[in-house]
Design a protein around this motif. Structure first.
Motif, PDB file in Angstrom:
ATOM      1  N   ALA A 266       0.840  -1.200   0.000  1.00 37.46           N
ATOM      2  CA  ALA A 266       0.000   0.000   0.000  1.00 37.46           C
ATOM      3  C   ALA A 266       0.878   1.255   0.000  1.00 37.46           C
ATOM      4  O   ALA A 266       0.622   2.208  -0.751  1.00 37.46           O
ATOM      5  N   MET A 267       1.912   1.255   0.820  1.00 35.66           N
ATOM      6  CA  MET A 267       2.829   2.392   0.877  1.00 35.66           C
ATOM      7  C   MET A 267       3.602   2.544  -0.435  1.00 35.66           C
ATOM      8  O   MET A 267       3.763   3.656  -0.939  1.00 35.66           O
ATOM      9  N   ARG A 268       4.073   1.441  -0.967  1.00 35.67           N
ATOM     10  CA  ARG A 268       4.859   1.490  -2.208  1.00 35.67           C
ATOM     11  C   ARG A 268       4.018   2.015  -3.368  1.00 35.67           C
ATOM     12  O   ARG A 268       4.460   2.888  -4.117  1.00 35.67           O
ATOM     13  N   LEU A 269       2.806   1.497  -3.513  1.00 37.57           N
ATOM     14  CA  LEU A 269       1.933   1.958  -4.593  1.00 37.57           C
ATOM     15  C   LEU A 269       1.502   3.408  -4.364  1.00 37.57           C
ATOM     16  O   LEU A 269       1.421   4.196  -5.314  1.00 37.57           O
TER      17      LEU A 269
ATOM     18  N   LEU B 215       4.167  10.034  -9.526  1.00 39.90           N
ATOM     19  CA  LEU B 215       3.634  10.097 -10.892  1.00 39.90           C
ATOM     20  C   LEU B 215       2.602  11.217 -11.029  1.00 39.90           C
ATOM     21  O   LEU B 215       2.599  11.957 -12.024  1.00 39.90           O
ATOM     22  N   TRP B 216       1.736  11.360 -10.043  1.00 39.12           N
ATOM     23  CA  TRP B 216       0.724  12.407 -10.079  1.00 39.12           C
ATOM     24  C   TRP B 216       1.381  13.784 -10.026  1.00 39.12           C
ATOM     25  O   TRP B 216       0.980  14.704 -10.746  1.00 39.12           O
ATOM     26  N   THR B 217       2.392  13.925  -9.189  1.00 42.14           N
ATOM     27  CA  THR B 217       3.104  15.203  -9.096  1.00 42.14           C
ATOM     28  C   THR B 217       3.734  15.574 -10.430  1.00 42.14           C
ATOM     29  O   THR B 217       3.635  16.726 -10.868  1.00 42.14           O
TER      30      THR B 217
ATOM     31  N   SER C 227       9.642   3.482  -8.192  1.00 43.02           N
ATOM     32  CA  SER C 227       8.895   2.959  -7.039  1.00 43.02           C
ATOM     33  C   SER C 227       8.091   1.726  -7.415  1.00 43.02           C
ATOM     34  O   SER C 227       7.910   0.819  -6.609  1.00 43.02           O
ATOM     35  N   LEU C 228       7.615   1.691  -8.633  1.00 41.30           N
ATOM     36  CA  LEU C 228       6.858   0.532  -9.111  1.00 41.30           C
ATOM     37  C   LEU C 228       7.770  -0.606  -9.540  1.00 41.30           C
ATOM     38  O   LEU C 228       7.512  -1.766  -9.258  1.00 41.30           O
ATOM     39  N   ALA C 229       8.842  -0.273 -10.241  1.00 40.61           N
ATOM     40  CA  ALA C 229       9.633  -1.282 -10.936  1.00 40.61           C
ATOM     41  C   ALA C 229      10.906  -1.720 -10.227  1.00 40.61           C
ATOM     42  O   ALA C 229      11.386  -2.826 -10.487  1.00 40.61           O
ATOM     43  N   HIS C 230      11.470  -0.909  -9.367  1.00 42.62           N
ATOM     44  CA  HIS C 230      12.806  -1.221  -8.842  1.00 42.62           C
ATOM     45  C   HIS C 230      12.966  -0.757  -7.402  1.00 42.62           C
ATOM     46  O   HIS C 230      13.855   0.028  -7.078  1.00 42.62           O
ATOM     47  N   ALA C 231      12.097  -1.199  -6.538  1.00 41.53           N
ATOM     48  CA  ALA C 231      12.160  -0.771  -5.140  1.00 41.53           C
ATOM     49  C   ALA C 231      13.385  -1.350  -4.447  1.00 41.53           C
ATOM     50  O   ALA C 231      13.594  -2.558  -4.445  1.00 41.53           O
ATOM     51  N   ARG C 232      14.184  -0.475  -3.888  1.00 44.06           N
ATOM     52  CA  ARG C 232      15.379  -0.847  -3.136  1.00 44.06           C
ATOM     53  C   ARG C 232      15.541   0.160  -2.003  1.00 44.06           C
ATOM     54  O   ARG C 232      15.069   1.295  -2.107  1.00 44.06           O
TER      55      ARG C 232
ATOM     56  N   GLY D 194       7.017   7.569   5.901  1.00 49.82           N
ATOM     57  CA  GLY D 194       6.629   6.460   5.024  1.00 49.82           C
ATOM     58  C   GLY D 194       7.799   5.934   4.215  1.00 49.82           C
ATOM     59  O   GLY D 194       7.956   4.717   4.044  1.00 49.82           O
ATOM     60  N   LEU D 195       8.644   6.819   3.735  1.00 52.05           N
ATOM     61  CA  LEU D 195       9.823   6.400   2.973  1.00 52.05           C
ATOM     62  C   LEU D 195      10.810   5.641   3.857  1.00 52.05           C
ATOM     63  O   LEU D 195      11.423   4.658   3.419  1.00 52.05           O
TER      64      LEU D 195
END
Length: 133
Positions: A12-15, A22-24, A68-73, A115-116
């Motif tokens: 939920a946090m990641r999405l 993306l919205w920004t 954030s969607l493709a390469h979370a580290r 959150g981050l």
């Protein structure tokens, strides 16, 4: 908290974080008056290449959302923390009216950073072998 619930919270946090970036990027580039954004950049001391800096900031936001969607580290979340903190510091110093804005555009960044940090710690706990994976 049960591991399954923690995992759901992570997603939920990641999405949510991906959506926020993306919205920004989308709103900044397509919906919000660019003249006003450019004026804010100029008030912040960026008087040359302002349009390029604005475009780079929009692209950075877009890249953060995709990553954030493709390469979370863990390093990605740390980079995002630094970016949010940097944006916040510049705005607080050069556009202090945002510190007192009733919608709290700067003060909400404290929660965003929390959150981050959660996302970075969760990623680290999933793979203790290396921070940089």
């Amino acid at each position: 908290m049960k591991p399954a619930n923690l995992h759901r919270l992570y997603w939920a946090m990641r999405l949510g974080m991906a959506f926020l970036w993306l919205w920004t990027a989308f709103v900044s580039w397509y919906l919000y008056p660019q003249a006003e954004s450019l004026a804010w950049l100029r008030r912040s001391g960026l008087t040359s290449h302002t349009e390029q800096v604005f475009a780079a900031a929009c692209l950075a936001d877009l890249a953060m959302g995709i990553a954030s969607l493709a390469h979370a580290r863990p390093w990605l979340w740390s980079l995002q923390c630094a970016l949010v903190a940097g944006y916040s510091l510049v705005i607080a110093v050069f556009l202090p009216e945002f510190l007192l804005h009733p919608f709290g555009p700067l003060t909400k960044n404290i929660t965003l950073i929390a959150g981050l940090v959660f996302l970075a710690l969760y990623e680290q706990s999933r793979d203790q072998r290396s921070f940089w994976r």
